[in-house]
Design a protein around this motif. Structure first.
Motif, short mmCIF file in Angstrom:
data_model
loop_
_atom_site.label_atom_id
_atom_site.label_comp_id
_atom_site.label_asym_id
_atom_site.label_seq_id
_atom_site.Cartn_x
_atom_site.Cartn_y
_atom_site.Cartn_z
N ASN A 5 -10.49 115.78 22.09
CA ASN A 5 -10.81 114.34 22.57
C ASN A 5 -9.39 113.71 22.83
O ASN A 5 -9.22 113.23 24.04
CB ASN A 5 -11.81 113.69 21.67
N GLN A 6 -8.55 113.84 21.99
CA GLN A 6 -7.18 113.10 22.08
C GLN A 6 -6.41 113.88 23.38
O GLN A 6 -5.83 112.82 24.08
CB GLN A 6 -6.43 113.12 21.01
N LEU A 7 -6.46 115.19 23.38
CA LEU A 7 -5.74 115.62 24.63
C LEU A 7 -6.36 115.50 25.64
O LEU A 7 -5.67 115.09 26.82
CB LEU A 7 -5.61 117.20 24.20
N GLN A 8 -7.60 115.60 25.86
CA GLN A 8 -8.39 115.23 26.97
C GLN A 8 -8.19 114.01 27.42
O GLN A 8 -7.84 113.73 28.76
CB GLN A 8 -9.74 115.56 26.69
N ASN A 9 -8.30 112.84 26.74
CA ASN A 9 -8.08 111.36 27.00
C ASN A 9 -6.52 111.28 27.42
O ASN A 9 -6.35 110.51 28.34
CB ASN A 9 -8.29 110.56 25.68
N VAL A 67 -10.60 110.60 38.80
CA VAL A 67 -10.29 111.27 37.24
C VAL A 67 -10.50 110.38 36.40
O VAL A 67 -11.06 110.54 35.17
CB VAL A 67 -8.61 111.39 37.26
N LEU A 68 -10.28 109.03 36.54
CA LEU A 68 -10.79 108.09 35.22
C LEU A 68 -12.38 108.00 34.92
O LEU A 68 -12.80 108.00 33.92
CB LEU A 68 -10.13 106.72 35.60
N TYR A 110 -5.33 121.21 35.66
CA TYR A 110 -6.41 122.23 35.46
C TYR A 110 -6.56 122.16 33.87
O TYR A 110 -7.92 122.51 33.60
CB TYR A 110 -5.82 123.71 35.79
N THR A 111 -5.62 122.12 33.12
CA THR A 111 -5.89 121.84 31.63
C THR A 111 -6.81 120.89 31.41
O THR A 111 -7.69 121.02 30.49
CB THR A 111 -4.61 121.67 31.11
N LEU A 112 -6.72 119.58 32.22
CA LEU A 112 -7.66 118.63 31.97
C LEU A 112 -9.00 118.95 32.10
O LEU A 112 -10.13 118.75 31.41
CB LEU A 112 -7.40 117.47 32.68
N ILE A 117 -14.43 120.48 30.02
CA ILE A 117 -15.55 121.23 29.82
C ILE A 117 -15.86 121.64 28.32
O ILE A 117 -16.81 121.55 27.73
CB ILE A 117 -15.23 122.43 30.78
N ILE A 118 -14.57 121.94 27.66
CA ILE A 118 -14.85 122.21 26.32
C ILE A 118 -15.36 121.21 25.31
O ILE A 118 -16.29 121.15 24.69
CB ILE A 118 -13.30 122.87 25.72
N LYS A 119 -14.92 119.97 25.75
CA LYS A 119 -15.61 118.61 24.92
C LYS A 119 -16.86 118.43 25.39
O LYS A 119 -17.60 117.95 24.66
CB LYS A 119 -14.82 117.25 25.63
#
Length: 124
Positions: A5-9, A67-68, A110-112, A117-119
């Motif tokens: 969650n932190q990485l995605q945010n 994106v936001l 792409y990582t985002l 998706i994982i989140k």
């Protein structure tokens, strides 16, 4: 250790704000003279290079907002946009350093998308 969650945010905020800032700067040229990045391709445009860059700025602002609001769709849009910019720079034969940077940023976008998706799968 950071959570997904932190990485995605972090990536969502980065890939949301940076395109908005870059888009707004297309109207002021405070960071750089954006029309210079068109290189020899500027002569092929049907409009003035500065007008073209303002149109690009509007697109970038919209992409950042997407994106936001919707990180998954926005990440793919920004990724494709960055790849297109890099290809244009490579084809023009100029600014290879910026092209490489944009390709690396595309990988981050792409990582985002993948973290989003994982989140979403963890919340099901």
């Amino acid at each position: 250790m950071s959570t997904i969650n932190q990485l995605q945010n972090t990536l969502k905020i980065t890939y949301g704000i940076v395109p908005v800032v870059a888009g707004l700067d297309k109207f002021t040229n405070l960071l750089t003279n954006w029309a210079d990045y068109l290189g020899r391709n500027a002569s092929m445009l049907p409009v003035d290079p500065m007008l073209f860059m303002k149109i690009v700025g509007i697109i970038e602002i919209i992409a950042g907002i997407i994106v936001l609001v919707n990180p998954l769709k926005g990440a793919y849009i920004v990724m494709i946009w960055l790849i297109c910019i890099a290809l244009q720079l490579i084809i023009s034969g100029q600014y290879f350093d910026v092209a490489v940077r944009d390709l690396v940023m595309a990988i981050g976008a792409y990582t985002l998308s993948q973290l989003t998706i994982i989140k979403s799968q963890k919340h099901k």
